[in-house]
Write a protein that holds these residues in place. Structure first.
Motif, PDB file in Angstrom:
ATOM      1  N   TYR A 185       0.831  -1.238   0.012  1.00 16.35           N
ATOM      2  CA  TYR A 185      -0.142  -0.059  -0.060  1.00 16.35           C
ATOM      3  C   TYR A 185       0.739   1.387   0.049  1.00 16.35           C
ATOM      4  O   TYR A 185       0.493   2.458  -0.715  1.00 16.35           O
ATOM      5  N   ALA A 186       2.012   1.052   0.779  1.00 11.71           N
ATOM      6  CA  ALA A 186       2.864   2.432   0.796  1.00 11.71           C
ATOM      7  C   ALA A 186       3.488   2.592  -0.469  1.00 11.71           C
ATOM      8  O   ALA A 186       3.748   3.719  -0.820  1.00 11.71           O
ATOM      9  N   ARG A 187       3.778   1.772  -1.199  1.00  9.99           N
ATOM     10  CA  ARG A 187       4.767   1.504  -2.524  1.00  9.99           C
ATOM     11  C   ARG A 187       4.080   1.730  -3.798  1.00  9.99           C
ATOM     12  O   ARG A 187       4.555   2.331  -4.743  1.00  9.99           O
ATOM     13  N   ASP A 188       2.906   1.204  -3.783  1.00 11.85           N
ATOM     14  CA  ASP A 188       2.217   0.865  -5.214  1.00 11.85           C
ATOM     15  C   ASP A 188       1.183   2.017  -5.687  1.00 11.85           C
ATOM     16  O   ASP A 188      -0.093   2.449  -4.741  1.00 11.85           O
ATOM     17  N   ASP A 189       1.374   2.826  -6.465  1.00 11.26           N
ATOM     18  CA  ASP A 189       0.527   3.814  -6.949  1.00 11.26           C
ATOM     19  C   ASP A 189      -0.999   3.280  -7.398  1.00 11.26           C
ATOM     20  O   ASP A 189      -1.634   3.985  -7.544  1.00 11.26           O
ATOM     21  N   LEU A 191      -2.573   1.247  -5.758  1.00  9.71           N
ATOM     22  CA  LEU A 191      -3.322   1.203  -4.346  1.00  9.71           C
ATOM     23  C   LEU A 191      -3.353   2.397  -3.617  1.00  9.71           C
ATOM     24  O   LEU A 191      -4.667   3.003  -2.973  1.00  9.71           O
ATOM     25  N   ASN A 192      -2.419   3.374  -3.595  1.00  9.67           N
ATOM     26  CA  ASN A 192      -2.368   4.423  -2.883  1.00  9.67           C
ATOM     27  C   ASN A 192      -2.797   5.877  -3.470  1.00  9.67           C
ATOM     28  O   ASN A 192      -2.121   6.035  -4.717  1.00  9.67           O
ATOM     29  N   PRO A 193      -3.912   6.479  -2.990  1.00 12.62           N
ATOM     30  CA  PRO A 193      -4.143   7.508  -3.620  1.00 12.62           C
ATOM     31  C   PRO A 193      -3.186   8.803  -3.726  1.00 12.62           C
ATOM     32  O   PRO A 193      -3.450   9.660  -4.668  1.00 12.62           O
ATOM     33  N   ARG A 194      -2.162   8.551  -2.845  1.00 15.12           N
ATOM     34  CA  ARG A 194      -1.157   9.716  -2.967  1.00 15.12           C
ATOM     35  C   ARG A 194      -1.532  11.232  -2.954  1.00 15.12           C
ATOM     36  O   ARG A 194      -1.073  12.123  -3.431  1.00 15.12           O
ATOM     37  N   GLY A 195      -2.646  11.343  -2.098  1.00 20.91           N
ATOM     38  CA  GLY A 195      -3.017  12.536  -1.922  1.00 20.91           C
ATOM     39  C   GLY A 195      -4.214  13.418  -2.807  1.00 20.91           C
ATOM     40  O   GLY A 195      -4.435  14.238  -2.697  1.00 20.91           O
ATOM     41  N   ARG A 196      -4.408  12.375  -4.066  1.00 19.60           N
ATOM     42  CA  ARG A 196      -5.309  13.066  -5.079  1.00 19.60           C
ATOM     43  C   ARG A 196      -6.121  11.890  -5.466  1.00 19.60           C
ATOM     44  O   ARG A 196      -5.846  10.862  -5.581  1.00 19.60           O
ATOM     45  N   VAL A 197      -7.358  12.342  -5.417  1.00 21.36           N
ATOM     46  CA  VAL A 197      -8.408  11.333  -6.230  1.00 21.36           C
ATOM     47  C   VAL A 197      -9.257  12.196  -7.198  1.00 21.36           C
ATOM     48  O   VAL A 197      -9.571  13.459  -7.155  1.00 21.36           O
ATOM     49  N   VAL A 198     -10.084  11.566  -8.005  1.00 24.84           N
ATOM     50  CA  VAL A 198     -11.145  12.011  -8.929  1.00 24.84           C
ATOM     51  C   VAL A 198     -12.348  11.679  -8.260  1.00 24.84           C
ATOM     52  O   VAL A 198     -12.716  10.516  -7.997  1.00 24.84           O
ATOM     53  N   GLN A 199     -13.061  12.757  -7.553  1.00 27.14           N
ATOM     54  CA  GLN A 199     -14.403  12.484  -6.849  1.00 27.14           C
ATOM     55  C   GLN A 199     -15.661  12.475  -8.012  1.00 27.14           C
ATOM     56  O   GLN A 199     -15.999  13.477  -8.646  1.00 27.14           O
ATOM     57  N   ALA A 200     -16.185  11.217  -8.286  1.00 23.95           N
ATOM     58  CA  ALA A 200     -17.329  11.327  -8.745  1.00 23.95           C
ATOM     59  C   ALA A 200     -18.548  11.695  -7.824  1.00 23.95           C
ATOM     60  O   ALA A 200     -18.324  12.092  -6.717  1.00 23.95           O
TER      61      ALA A 200
END
Length: 218
Positions: A185-189, A191-200
């Motif tokens: 979870y920490a390393r895989d983009d 899985l991890n949103p990295r602080g940004r999402v697309v909000q439907a």
């Protein structure tokens, strides 16, 4: 506190769960939210659902915060595990679909909804891993390897097979699986949103890119 109807806030299962998790953490109890499907909300269908997990000192206990004790024919403060007729995590459902033990048409937002089936469950495994890791995002936030309504390709399905088995092992208190899931979870983009999402939007409004760090309280 009691409030008049016009002063109340309506919420979904994720909101009930998050409020309960917050209260439990405030009281010093380890708690987290889990994303999956409930087979007890309607006969013959498994609605997407979010529940609480709280650690009682020996194990993680699952709690459905939307139901008072006695409302259902089982203890909503200690949900039964195993099988698909109770609450099953998205990872458990994914493995059941892949093994042919479950019908994809019976998992989704509601019968007949386009938000259902194998691709929907695929995305929900990713959501559950985020929630399990302490990132309690909205059920309509999208990031990483999520598919929406697009078909899941076999290579992606095999990746998800491995990931779902890892989640199930971690839930069974396999220490190595817990560590490996946290590492991924920490390393895989994917899985991890990295602080940004697309909000439907559940109301059909345009999608919005959201910077989660900018939304965080100071």
């Amino acid at each position: 506190m009691p409030r008049e109807p016009a002063e109340r806030v309506a919420g979904c299962c994720r909101d009930y769960t998050l409020l309960t998790v917050s209260v439990l953490r405030e009281r010093g109890l380890p708690a987290r939210s889990r994303v999956g499907f409930a087979g007890y909300l309607a006969e013959g269908y498994h609605y997407d659902h979010v529940v609480v997990e709280v650690h009682d000192g020996a194990r993680w206990v699952r709690v459905d915060a939307q139901f008072e004790p006695g409302w259902l024919p089982f203890d909503t403060c200690d949900l039964p595990r195993g099988g698909l007729e109770g609450f099953a995590t998205a990872a458990e459902v994914w493995l059941a679909l892949r093994s042919g033990e479950a019908d994809e048409r019976t998992f989704g937002v509601h019968p007949g909804s386009p938000f259902a089936g194998t691709s929907f469950v695929f995305d929900y495994v990713i959501r559950d891993i985020a929630h399990r890791s302490g990132d309690e995002l909205l059920l309509w936030d999208v990031w990483g390897a999520m598919h929406g309504e697009a078909a899941v390709q076999e290579a992606e399905a095999r990746w998800m097979d491995e990931l779902a088995r890892l989640v199930v092992a971690a839930d069974a208190q396999d220490a190595a699986a817990v560590q490996e899931l946290a590492r991924r979870y920490a390393r895989d983009d994917r899985l991890n949103p990295r602080g940004r999402v697309v909000q439907a939007s559940p109301y059909g409004l345009p999608d919005v890119e959201v910077d989660l760090d900018a939304c965080a309280p100071a």
